[in-house]
Structures are given as structure tokens and as C-alpha cells.
Design an enzyme around this catalytic site. Structure first.
Site, PDB file in Angstrom:
ATOM      1  N   ASP A  66       4.395  -4.768   4.482  1.00 27.05           N
ATOM      2  CA  ASP A  66       3.847  -3.309   4.235  1.00 27.05           C
ATOM      3  C   ASP A  66       2.636  -3.549   3.458  1.00 27.05           C
ATOM      4  OD1 ASP A  66       3.823  -0.451   3.811  1.00 27.05           O
ATOM      5  OD2 ASP A  66       6.085  -0.478   3.235  1.00 27.05           O
ATOM      6  N   GLU A  92       6.680   9.042   0.070  1.00 25.72           N
ATOM      7  CA  GLU A  92       6.897   7.730  -0.608  1.00 25.72           C
ATOM      8  C   GLU A  92       7.453   8.047  -2.181  1.00 25.72           C
ATOM      9  OE1 GLU A  92       4.782   4.187   0.526  1.00 25.72           O
ATOM     10  OE2 GLU A  92       3.975   5.502   1.847  1.00 25.72           O
TER      11      GLU A  92
HETATM   12  C1  BGC Z   1       4.474   2.575   3.664  1.00 31.78           C
HETATM   13  C2  BGC Z   1       4.858   2.306   5.193  1.00 31.78           C
HETATM   14  C3  BGC Z   1       3.482   2.668   5.955  1.00 31.78           C
HETATM   15  C4  BGC Z   1       2.344   2.033   5.292  1.00 31.78           C
HETATM   16  C5  BGC Z   1       1.179   2.060   6.099  1.00 31.78           C
HETATM   17  C6  BGC Z   1       3.149   1.925   3.258  1.00 31.78           C
HETATM   18  O1  BGC Z   1       2.784   2.482   1.894  1.00 31.78           O
HETATM   19  O2  BGC Z   1       5.569   2.053   2.858  1.00 31.78           O
HETATM   20  O3  BGC Z   1       5.605   2.745   5.592  1.00 31.78           O
HETATM   21  O4  BGC Z   1       3.724   2.291   7.200  1.00 31.78           O
HETATM   22  O5  BGC Z   1       2.218   2.401   4.177  1.00 31.78           O
HETATM   23  O6  BGC Z   1       0.540   3.406   5.949  1.00 31.78           O
HETATM   24  C1  BGC Z   2      -2.096   5.201   2.214  1.00 32.34           C
HETATM   25  C2  BGC Z   2      -0.809   5.194   2.790  1.00 32.34           C
HETATM   26  C3  BGC Z   2      -0.196   4.027   1.934  1.00 32.34           C
HETATM   27  C4  BGC Z   2      -0.040   4.240   0.562  1.00 32.34           C
HETATM   28  C5  BGC Z   2       0.343   2.906  -0.137  1.00 32.34           C
HETATM   29  C6  BGC Z   2      -2.139   5.374   0.556  1.00 32.34           C
HETATM   30  O1  BGC Z   2      -3.397   5.303   0.197  1.00 32.34           O
HETATM   31  O2  BGC Z   2      -3.015   6.160   2.667  1.00 32.34           O
HETATM   32  O3  BGC Z   2      -0.864   4.872   4.154  1.00 32.34           O
HETATM   33  O4  BGC Z   2       1.320   4.045   2.467  1.00 32.34           O
HETATM   34  O5  BGC Z   2      -1.360   4.334   0.066  1.00 32.34           O
HETATM   35  O6  BGC Z   2       0.593   3.252  -1.603  1.00 32.34           O
END
Ligand code: BGC
Ligand code: BGC
Length: 597
Positions: free
Chosen positions: A297, A488
Site C-alpha cells: 500500500d 480512509e
Molecule cells: C489506500 C489504498 C489505495 C492506495 C492508492 C492507499 O492509501 O489504502 O486502498 O489503493 O492508497 O491510492
Molecule cells: C492519495 C491517496 C492515498 C493517500 C494515503 C493521498 O494523498 O491521494 O491515494 O491513499 O494519500 O495517505
């Protein structure tokens, strides 16, 4: 005569020598030959790669880092866009970006195409104008694998239309605590739903008759089971409980042939999954027989204990094959090279990781068709796709309450009142991972708000007042209330109460003497107690996406509700976590509950 014979045998010998030289490795160009089978092509290509090129394949970088020669200069294997990270407003902008990246990759010594990943988690949701479907929590209520497959076939098509090869979906967490901010990414609280619908999604993405893209089952394993529902938290479970609740989805995904799996930020009994060779290698790869590749991730490797070198060593040796770096790729590449040089990571492990990545690239046909098929661009957001999304909305709605059959609303009503902050807000009804990572407000893309949908279905005058003023005298009042978008950890909440604005709206409508229908927009169950007596009917509409008209179809009885709860509905905050099968299980509405007209 003798001369001739000796000349031909001489040629024959030369021929033998030449063929012999080719040996079993074939010609250097064999990997480009689609007639050879994938393992042969992988072996041929791998045998020609330098260590530096192999490490490049294991590196995934965010699109914002990429300049005109970055991919070529650093022989990068993969690019992603983070949530909301976009090259522009039109699908063409995406295709242009993709092709420019791919041109760089094709200009490297061996011409290995990049694999580009995006979070198309409910349709191609980073792209303006794409069809956006309900989030998984609502799809879980449809109990309809054929529909989930169809949705994912469309998603694959819209994603492929922008050139993109890979979606970080389906998410198949089994949500066990709705305080978790990612609850809506889950198909529901049972392993059966994760397996049934996850499998259907993978079928639609990877194996349809139309455009195919790589799927990614995520986040392995236990992300929905963390203590307190903390995102990226700790899942405290015995091994048999972990296997019983959180493994079946992955078993189904692997059996279905999923190309990639994303490791979870979360820990199992205090150990980060990204550093667990037991979970990633012994269980996932050896026991389940997963032969695709494991992607980390976003910067998750950086969360392992120790310094960066320790972290990379731990993750790669645990079984991570490709690292979503996502920014400082030079540091990642030099660290990994050093670890190999110091024999802390074996060349066998590297070859295994790279073989897995190349295998997926060959299976996707990237070497044959590296660039965007622009004939597909008109597929994005087209009417027939929106029709499927509208149907998905109808099927995902759950009728929780319908006292004295206030629903469906008669189309011959003389006056109806629509109210609530979620009634005419496309951004709100799509939730997180919609154009922006955290979602947005208002007309951030093309679609139909719930109010607009009602206006299409109920052709007479519709009164709309966000605060419900002037409802008195209406045949019925609809209050569209609930959550505003999040994604998230930003969505982690300890209190799942309705806002006071929403509660006051329902009470005000009731006090105006009209029957009240509540439509709840939310990524999870909210505590209904304060409005339960005032609402004559309640529909859980989840996060329906761009086609708000599907909600209107149910309100006016063009579709008789069929949705069944994918999660148990708690009576109070104190009752969370609550899951079917608990001792003393006494929810407000049980798992599987759902009325019809
Ligand atoms: C998320 C994932 C996602 C990745 C890419 C992460 O923060 O937990 O689910 O696929 O970012 O955007
Ligand atoms: C991104 C997401 C990612 C996240 C993780 C964001 O800046 O756009 O895709 O999941 O950071 O913290």
C-alpha cells in the site's frame, strides 16, 4: 559432386551450430512473440535483464513525479495516480498522459511496458464524466453477483478507454466495526459476501469478453477487523478467527485468478502485515497458491520498524513484489540495490518478484498493445452504463421502515416536499473516492442528484427547501440526510449519531403535520434512535454514486425494494461493534433485513 556434398554438409554443420547457439533461451526477441506461452516469455525476458532493470520493475511511482524522461531514465515498472491525482478534466487528458508514459517505457532497452494502476473502486471514479456506481456497502445489499460482474465489466471498459491497465479493486474487507472510515468499501460484515461479490468483481474486471484490466484484491488481510475500527490499526484475533472471517474472500479471489493483491497497512496481533512473511508468503502465496504479485500500500513499507533499509528488506523478504513508493523512487531503488549487494535480499527473491510482475504484464497483453485504444473513449459515462448504475442503485436500497405504507409515493400526489442537505448534492451522494480522494460537494462531475432524479420521475411540481420550510399541506415530505464524504482514516468516527441539523429537519417536518420519508445517505449505519418515531418511512440509500434517479425509482414504486442489509444496524453507539452471530445479538435491524412494498 564430392565438392557439392561437402559444401552442403558444411552448411548443415553451420546451421546446427547456429541452432545450438540459440540453445533453450531462444532468440533475444522471443519475449516479444505472442505465440510463445507466458512462462517462456517471462524466462526469456528475465534472462536478459540487468539487476537495475529488475529493481525498476518492482518500483511504482505516483504520476505527479513523472517528467518527460523519468520512466525511461529510471526504467520504472509501474505508475499510479493517488486518489484525486489527475492529469486534467477530460478522458483524453488521461489517455494522453498514459500514452506519454508508455512511450517512455517502450523506449527503454528492452521495451517493457509499464503497468498503470488507479483506484477505480466504484467505476472509474477519478475521471470526470465516468459512470460512478454505488460503493460496495450498498452493492453488498443487492446480493447479486451477476450485477457486480456487470458493473465491473463496465468499469474495466471505462478504465481501459483511458489506457489504464489495472484497478486497485475490489476491496474485500469484512467490516466488523462500522466506526471504521472505510466501512463503505466493504461488501458487508460476513466472509460470504466478500467471497461471493469479490469473485464476481474479479470476473468482470479480468475475464469478461470485452476489455480486461488487472484486478487487485485488497487489503490483505484483516483490514476490516481492527480493534475499535481504527483505520490501519491492529486486528486482534486468533489465527482460526482470522482465517474464518478474513481469509475466505482471498481464497475465492485467488481461485478466481486475481492478478494482484494489495497488502494491508494494518497489523495482525501487533505485527504489520507488510512485514509478515507468514501471511504474505506462507499463507497467501504457498497455501492459497496465489501466483500474481503483491503490491504494497501507499508508503506502507515506510511504516515498518527500523530505518528505511530495514523496512525495505523486511517487506521484500516477507513477499511484497512491487512497492507503491510512491514518491522518492531513487531512494527506494538505491536501497534495494544495496540490500541485494549485501546479500540481505537474495537474487532468487528478486527474480520471483519480477517474474510475477512480468507474468501479469504478458497476460494483460501489454507487450502487444501498449497504447490506449482511443476508439473506446466514447464509452466513458455513456447512457447504457448509467442505466446499469441506476439499476444498481435501485437494487442496493434497503427499506428499513414503512409505517402505514407511506411508500411508495403516489405519482398522483398533488404536492411533495423534498428537503435535506443530501437531497441535491451529487458530491455528497457519491462519498469518498469520487473525483477527489476525500470526495467533494456539489456538481463535481456529471450525474443526477436525488432531487434531479425525483424531478424526472415525478413530473409534477416538486417543492424543494433544504430546511423543509413550507412542508405543511404537502402529501408527503422527503428528508435526504446523512453523512458528508470522507475516505480512509479521515472517516474514522467514535460517534455514529446523526447531526443535529438532520435530526431537527426530521422533527420540523413531522411537526408540520406531514408524513415523513427519510432517505439516508451514508457509508455505514447511523444511529436512528432520535428520529425513529418521527420518520414514517426510512430508506438506507448508502452512497449511490452518479445515478441519483435510482433512488427516485424506489420512492415512487417503479422499483419494489429488494435490498437486504449487508451489515447489522446498531440501536446505539454503545452497541458497536455488532455482527451477526454475536452472543445476545439484538440489533435495531438484523443482517439480511429489508422490506418490500
Ligand atoms: C489506500 C489504498 C489505495 C492506495 C492508492 C492507499 O492509501 O489504502 O486502498 O489503493 O492508497 O491510492
Ligand atoms: C492519495 C491517496 C492515498 C493517500 C494515503 C493521498 O494523498 O491521494 O491515494 O491513499 O494519500 O495517505
Amino acid at each position: 559432386m564430392t565438392n557439392i556434398i561437402s559444401k552442403s554438409s558444411y552448411l548443415f554443420i553451420i546451421l546446427i551450430i547456429l541452432t545450438g547457439c540459440k540453445g533453450n533461451d531462444g532468440s533475444p526477441d522471443d519475449y516479444k512473440n505472442p505465440k510463445l506461452n507466458v512462462p517462456e516469455r517471462v524466462e526469456n525476458l528475465l534472462s536478459q535483464m540487468t539487476l537495475r532493470e529488475k529493481v525498476g520493475q518492482m518500483t511504482q511511482v505516483e504520476r505527479g513525479e513523472i517528467q518527460i524522461t523519468t520512466i525511461k531514465d529510471n526504467v520504472l515498472g509501474s505508475i499510479l495516480n493517488g486518489g484525486g491525482s489527475s492529469p486534467g478534466d477530460s478522458p483524453e487528458d488521461w489517455a494522453d498522459m498514459y500514452d506519454q508514459f508508455q512511450e517512455q517505457a517502450m523506449a527503454t532497452r528492452l521495451g517493457i511496458p509499464i503497468i498503470y494502476g488507479t483506484d477505480a473502486v466504484h467505476g472509474h471514479n477519478n475521471v470526470k464524466g465516468a459512470t460512478i456506481f454505488p460503493h460496495n456497502i450498498g452493492l453488498g445489499c443487492t446480493r447479486n453477483p451477476e450485477l457486480i460482474q456487470q458493473i465491473n465489466e463496465i468499469t474495466a471498459l471505462e478504465v481501459a478507454a483511458t489506457g489504464i491497465d489495472w484497478t486497485f479493486a475490489p476491496a474485500i474487507p469484512v467490516v466488523r466495526d462500522e466506526r471504521w472510515g472505510r466501512t463503505y468499501e466493504s461488501f458487508g460484515e460476513t466472509p460470504e459476501l466478500a467471497a461471493l461479490l469479490g469473485e464476481a468483481a474479479i470476473q468482470g474486471l479480468q475475464f469478461s469478453n470485452g476489455e480486461k484490466i488487472a484486478a487487485c484484491a485488497k487489503h490483505f488481510i484483516g483490514d476490516g477487523g481492527t480493534n475499535g475500527g481504527h483505520d490501519q490499526g491492529n486486528t486482534i484475533l486468533s489465527e482460526s478467527e482470522l482465517r474464518e472471517i478474513h481469509l475466505p474472500g482471498y481464497k475465492a479471489a485467488v481461485d478466481q485468478g486475481v492478478y494482484t493483491v494489495m497488502a494491508s497497512y494494518s497489523s495482525w496481533n501487533g505485527t504489520k502485515v507488510h512485514g509478515s512473511d507468514y501471511l504474505l508468503t506462507t499463507v497467501l502465496k504457498d497455501e492459497l497458491g496465489f501466483d500474481g504479485f503483491v503490491i504494497s500500500d501507499w508508503a506502507a513499507v515506510d511504516q515498518l520498524p527500523g530505518n528505511y533499509s530495514d523496512q525495505v528488506e523486511k517487506a521484500i523478504n516477507a513477499g511484497v513484489d512491487m512497492v507503491m513508493v510512491p514518491y522518492d523512487y531513487q531512494k527506494f531503488i538505491s536501497t534495494l540495490l544495496e540490500l541485494i549487494d549485501d546479500e540481505k535480499i537474495s537474487i532468487e527473491r528478486i527474480d520471483d518478484a519480477v517474474s510475477r510482475i512480468l507474468t501479469v504484464k504478458f497476460k494483460l497483453g501489454l507487450f502487444e498493445e501498449p497504447f490506449t485504444n482511443r476508439d473506446l473513449l466514447p464509452e466513458i459515462g455513456k447512457a447504457s452504463h448509467r442505466e446499469v448504475a441506476r439499476n444498481a442503485v435501485r437494487e442496493s436500497l434497503v427499506l428499513l421502515k414503512n409505517d402505514s405504507s407511506v411508500l411508495p409515493i403516489s405519482k398522483s400526489s398533488s404536492r411533495i416536499m423534498i428537503s435535506g442537505k443530501n437531497a441535491d448534492n451529487l458530491g455528497y451522494q457519491m462519498g469518498g473516492w469520487s473525483i477527489y480522494w476525500q470526495g467533494g460537494s456539489g456538481d463535481i462531475t456529471e450525474g443526477t442528484s436525488i432531487l434531479e432524479g425525483i424531478r424526472e420521475v415525478f413530473t409534477k411540481d416538486v417543492d424543494y427547501n433544504i430546511n423543509g420550510n413550507g412542508a405543511s399541506g404537502a402529501d408527503v415530505a422527503v428528508a435526504v440526510i446523512g453523512e458528508t464524504p470522507y475516505a480512509e482514516g479521515a472517516g474514522d468516527k467514535t460517534d455514529l449519531s446523526l447531526s443535529s441539523t438532520d435530526i431537527n429537519l426530521v422533527k420540523s417536518l413531522k411537526s408540520q403535520g406531514v408524513p415523513v420519508v427519510v432517505v439516508l445517505i451514508s457509508g455505514r449505519p447511523l444511529i436512528l434512535d432520535p428520529i425513529l418515531d418521527d420518520a414514517d418511512a426510512i430508506i438506507a440509500a448508502w452512497l449511490p454514486g452518479t445515478e441519483g434517479i435510482g433512488v427516485a425509482d424506489v420512492l415512487f414504486g417503479d422499483y419494489n425494494p429488494t435490498g437486504k442489509l449487508s451489515v447489522s444496524w446498531p440501536r446505539s453507539n454503545a452497541q458497536i461493534p455488532i455482527n451477526v452471530g454475536d452472543a445476545n445479538y439484538d440489533p435495531l435491524y438484523e443482517y439480511g433485513y429489508g422490506l418490500s412494498y
